[in-house]
Design a protein around this motif. Structure first.
Motif, PDB file in Angstrom:
ATOM      1  N   GLU A   1       0.844  -1.192   0.000  1.00  0.00           N
ATOM      2  CA  GLU A   1       0.000   0.000   0.000  1.00  0.00           C
ATOM      3  C   GLU A   1       0.884   1.248   0.000  1.00  0.00           C
ATOM      4  O   GLU A   1       1.831   1.341   0.781  1.00  0.00           O
ATOM      5  N   TYR A   2       0.560   2.194  -0.857  1.00  0.00           N
ATOM      6  CA  TYR A   2       1.293   3.451  -0.951  1.00  0.00           C
ATOM      7  C   TYR A   2       0.310   4.612  -0.868  1.00  0.00           C
ATOM      8  O   TYR A   2      -0.900   4.427  -1.094  1.00  0.00           O
ATOM      9  N   PRO A   3       0.788   5.802  -0.541  1.00  0.00           N
ATOM     10  CA  PRO A   3      -0.106   6.961  -0.508  1.00  0.00           C
ATOM     11  C   PRO A   3      -0.807   7.158  -1.853  1.00  0.00           C
ATOM     12  O   PRO A   3      -0.292   6.768  -2.902  1.00  0.00           O
ATOM     13  N   ARG A   4      -1.968   7.791  -1.835  1.00  0.00           N
ATOM     14  CA  ARG A   4      -2.775   7.964  -3.040  1.00  0.00           C
ATOM     15  C   ARG A   4      -2.033   8.760  -4.113  1.00  0.00           C
ATOM     16  O   ARG A   4      -2.229   8.532  -5.304  1.00  0.00           O
ATOM     17  N   ASP A   5      -1.216   9.701  -3.690  1.00  0.00           N
ATOM     18  CA  ASP A   5      -0.504  10.538  -4.663  1.00  0.00           C
ATOM     19  C   ASP A   5       0.922  10.065  -4.913  1.00  0.00           C
ATOM     20  O   ASP A   5       1.748  10.817  -5.428  1.00  0.00           O
ATOM     21  N   GLN A   6       1.217   8.814  -4.552  1.00  0.00           N
ATOM     22  CA  GLN A   6       2.560   8.280  -4.752  1.00  0.00           C
ATOM     23  C   GLN A   6       2.907   8.225  -6.241  1.00  0.00           C
ATOM     24  O   GLN A   6       2.143   7.692  -7.049  1.00  0.00           O
TER      25      GLN A   6
END
Length: 224
Positions: free
Chosen positions: A134-139
């Motif tokens: 899982e990564y940040p939405r704006d990654q």
């Protein structure tokens, strides 16, 4: 003439009414015949070898590497789609591909060859990381594909100014059609870099790397 004389003598030996003791044995006759034919067999064999050598295609000319301190004079690509040369290497099961258009001097390419691909320099965002994390939405993420033709279409780009089309050959980490890599790609992931340059008036694909003196070494691929 010698051959006819030999067969004439041989016929005479076989038909003449000689005594049993005087007649040569069949084994002796065959031995004599073999010695007589040996020069002719050797001549035929040599002629056959010569003819086969003439028919064999010449070995492919070895393409010598070219060295450049800068790519400015050979990065003149901005051609329309109907003049794009096809990428000559086959697709590999162990590779991913990223097609890019880089600046004509080679500055960006030199940085990639030394440091790999940096995710901070891309404008794309992660949509499903290859590693399942899982990564940040704006990654941000670097995109690649196992389809070499798709990567080549991005390498040619739509620019109207000089640029260098390149295809980065990466370690395969996913079988997805579009692979999202949300982190920097180290040089160890880069198997090779292919570039399209203008050499002697022709657009040529080849492998490009740096030598110990920081010069670009470009080795053209054989044409298909």
């Amino acid at each position: 003439m010698q051959r006819f004389l030999f067969f004439f003598l041989l016929t005479g030996l076989l038909t003449a009414p000689l005594s049993v003791q005087a007649q040569p044995s069949l084994k002796q006759l065959l031995k004599i015949l073999g010695r007589s034919c040996q020069p002719q067999r050797q001549a035929i064999s040599a002629g056959l070898r010569k003819a086969l050598r003439r028919r064999l295609p010449p070995p492919a000319a070895r393409l010598s590497p070219l060295a450049f301190a800068s790519l400015k004079n050979v990065s003149v690509y901005y051609a329309p789609s109907d003049t794009q040369p096809p990428f000559p290497l086959p697709q590999q099961e162990t590779e991913l591909y990223r097609g890019m258009t880089l600046d004509p001097t080679g500055r960006e390419l030199r940085h990639i060859l030394k440091h790999g691909l940096e995710v901070s320099k891309t404008h794309s965002t992660n949509f499903g990381a290859y590693d399942g994390k899982e990564y940040p939405r704006d990654q941000k993420a670097i995109f690649a594909t196992p389809e070499i033709r798709l990567a080549a279409s991005f390498a040619y780009g739509v620019q109207t100014d000089n640029h260098i089309p390149v295809i980065i050959h990466l370690k395969r980490v996913s079988e997805e059609h579009i692979v999202s890599i949300p982190h920097d790609i180290p040089p160890s992931w880069i198997y090779r870099v292919s570039a399209l340059l203008k050499i002697d008036g022709r657009l040529v694909w080849g492998e490009i790397k740096l030598d110990e003196n920081d010069r670009f070494i470009f080795t053209p691929y054989p044409a298909r």
